[in-house]
Design an enzyme around this catalytic site. Structure first.
Site, PDB file in Angstrom:
ATOM      1  N   SER A 156      41.218  42.288  40.285  1.00  0.00           N
ATOM      2  CA  SER A 156      42.375  42.848  40.984  1.00  0.00           C
ATOM      3  C   SER A 156      42.692  42.025  42.239  1.00  0.00           C
ATOM      4  CB  SER A 156      42.050  44.309  41.314  1.00  0.00           C
ATOM      5  OG  SER A 156      43.190  45.010  41.666  1.00  0.00           O
ATOM      6  N   ASP A 323      45.035  48.027  30.552  1.00  0.00           N
ATOM      7  CA  ASP A 323      45.334  47.943  31.987  1.00  0.00           C
ATOM      8  C   ASP A 323      46.841  47.769  32.159  1.00  0.00           C
ATOM      9  OD1 ASP A 323      45.578  47.349  34.666  1.00  0.00           O
ATOM     10  OD2 ASP A 323      44.066  45.770  34.682  1.00  0.00           O
ATOM     11  N   HIS A 356      42.828  49.842  34.311  1.00  0.00           N
ATOM     12  CA  HIS A 356      42.500  48.822  35.318  1.00  0.00           C
ATOM     13  C   HIS A 356      41.039  48.918  35.755  1.00  0.00           C
ATOM     14  CE1 HIS A 356      43.266  45.895  38.381  1.00  0.00           C
ATOM     15  NE2 HIS A 356      43.057  46.723  39.379  1.00  0.00           N
TER      16      HIS A 356
END
Lengths: 390, 196
Positions: A156, A323, A356
């Protein structure tokens, strides 16, 4: 907690507060004359100082990535992947995990004292960019006497730092591992972040960010912000599997008046409250903005191939099928740009229903890809040091 | 089945950019990198093959060839390779077009369904051939387009594809001796070097 979190664990760890006594000029122009970083390390730095791995945390991460604190069962946030025999193998690598500036786990941030005013920074903490974290990490690297990272790894926002490292300090890392990340956020992503920020600012206890001075904290707002974020980090499929329409209390039977609470409501409220008691609202605002502002290619005429042409390291890019916050398409764009720039890159799209959050959770294929990649990196380091010794 | 196609080393330039569609465990790209210092990338969808590529240090990209290859710009590679996979593509002719769009040149290998053993199998037994090279039953084969050496030649003519070189592989007697004389009957595998 996973039942085997003690297995292959780095064991009991402790954090160290390191004073970086050198000025750090931030992208916004503000100079921090010095700053403090909370740091944990796992494994042993080899004689060549070539086996260092830098862990870059995301929005809510801390320096506590692996192992357990004395008297605390809760493992670090990436404990599934860091430890002896794990993909980030502490028998082979020296792993450095820090809490970045602007966050709230003991490193210099909005809850620290501004040396110029003698007051808590609060909302006045300077605006940050991912590159500021990279520059602070670079100062930490010098402090540790490491000249080149074997790998810089992050998921991320952490992946954004791993990419920025490759462009800003191409000679200082051999591998960049970019997981569930993006070269820039989409409008939808920025929108979710703004809703989260508005939730915080709408809390009467926010006091324009100066809540510390008012001896309070916008806990409701921060909990709401986290609840919104949390939903976007999971997949519809997983929420359906985990919670479905199960009730935690109440009943739909005729004639019953007890209030009904779905399991998902209870879970989200719990997650929000837990988060808001441990995280700082100003840090949340600061770091979500940092995510929004990130654009890898902005200064390269919005040309991602031109941007990556500055890199010298090898890349591994990983995404997860479910995700939708940092979708596989974003990772494919990173991969295509790297191929266009002629860089060494491998890309794996891991099948997962975890959304995610998958980058933090156990997944056999993800472990294999990361493990195979890093084990080759370790083999090469070993060959190099044995070659040098002969 | 892995066949020795190391003769294609002389078809590929040193230091060139090579894309291998369906790269398997990365053996070919690893060899080309070692011998010709190519900058190579392989596309693959099988997780175990991807793991092996990563372990070897071969650049592998998880991508399904049956979906678009539009993410690769025109002429972005010197050579695009596809070994023993064209017959498994949903639209082989479109994949061929894409290969020649992405690469200046292509190297393609495919099993020749016109080989006499396959013909004899079908003619005499009346069943779809299951041979060493085509070791699948009709219902579970990934090979969904059956074509011969002559069919491929015709396709190249139709699409104005230039055949730079071709070579035939056959391992058994009498195929080895006869493959160049009558490739459609005796070549087990055909290896083509193509350009636009």
């Amino acid at each position: 907690m996973s039942p085997n979190s003690r297995e292959n664990s780095v064991g009991t760890v402790s954090a160290e507060q390191i004073l970086i006594d050198k000025p750090l000029t931030l992208a916004c122009g503000v100079v921090l004359p010095s700053h403090e970083l909370m740091v944990e390390t796992y494994g042993t730095l080899n004689a060549d100082k070539s086996n260092g791995i830098l862990i870059c945390h995301a929005l809510s991460g801390s320096h506590h990535a692996a192992g357990h604190y004395e008297g605390d069962e809760k493992p670090g946030w990436w404990n599934n992947y860091i430890g002896p025999g794990k993909p980030m193998d502490t028998n082979r690598f020296f792993i450095v995990s820090l809490n970045n500036i602007g966050s709230c786990f003991g490193s210099t941030g909005p809850t620290s004292i501004n040396p110029e005013t003698g007051e808590v920074w609060g909302a006045n903490f300077p605006s940050l960019r991912a590159r500021d974290w990279v520059e602070s990490q670079k100062l930490l690297m010098e402090h540790l006497g490491i000249d080149c990272w074997a790998a810089v790894i992050g998921g991320s926002l952490g992946g954004m730092q791993a990419m920025r490292w490759a462009l800003e300090h191409p000679d200082k890392l051999a591998n960049s591992i970019v997981i569930a990340s993006s070269m820039k956020l989409s409008a939808q992503n920025i929108a979710f972040n703004e809703i989260a920020r508005r939730a915080i600012k709408s809390d009467p206890d926010f006091h324009d960010g100066n809540y510390v001075q008012h001896n309070t904290a916008p806990k409701h707002g921060l909990a709401l912000a986290r609840m919104i974020g949390h939903v976007t980090y999971l997949s519809d499929e997983l929420m359906g599997q985990k919670f479905g329409r199960e009730l935690r209390s109440g009943t739909f039977s005729q004639g019953e008046v007890t209030p009904i609470e779905f399991q998902i409501e209870s879970y989200l409220n719990y997650q929000g409250d837990k988060f808001s008691s441990g995280f700082d609202a100003n840090s949340y605002i600061l770091i979500t903005k940092m995510l929004d502002y990130f654009d890898l290619s902005r200064e390269y005429h919005n040309d991602s191939v031109a941007a990556f042409s500055h890199a010298k390291c090898n890349f591994l890019v990983v995404s997860f099928s479910s995700d939708w916050r940092f979708s596989p398409q974003r990772s494919r764009e990173i991969t295509d740009a790297l191929i266009g720039a002629g860089k060494n890159v491998s890309y794996a799209e891991i099948d997962s229903d975890q959304g995610h959050d998958a980058f933090l959770l156990p997944n056999v294929r993800y472990e294999q890809v990361l493990g195979n990649y890093l084990s080759r990196v370790a083999d090469q380091l070993q060959d190099a040091s044995e070659g040098a010794a002969e | 089945m892995n066949q020795d196609i190391s003769f294609i080393n002389s078809w590929i330039k040193t230091n060139s950019r090579v894309l291998d569609l369906g790269c398997g465990d990365g053996t070919l790209l690893a060899a080309l990198t070692k011998e010709l210092n190519i900058s190579g990338y392989g596309l693959e969808i099988d997780p175990e093959s991807i793991n092996q590529c990563v372990a070897k240090g071969v650049n592998v990209i998880e991508q399904d060839l049956n979906n678009s290859l539009q993410n690769f710009p025109d002429n972005s590679f010197d050579t695009v390779i596809m070994t023993q996979a064209l017959q498994a593509m949903r639209y082989p002719h479109l994949v061929l077009d894409e290969m020649l769009r992405i690469g200046s040149q292509c190297v393609i290998t495919f099993p020749n369904f016109g080989h006499w053993r396959a013909r004899a199998y079908l003619t005499l037994r009346g069943r779809m051939p299951v041979t060493k090279q085509l070791a699948y039953q009709w219902y579970d084969t990934p090979n969904i387009h059956f074509f011969t050496y002559s069919d491929f030649e015709a396709l190249c003519r139709e699409r104005n594809i230039t055949v730079l070189r071709k070579q035939f592989i056959a391992e058994q007697i009498p195929d080895r001796q006869l493959k160049n004389l009558w490739p459609n009957l005796f070549a087990q595998t055909a290896v083509y070097h193509l350009s636009k």
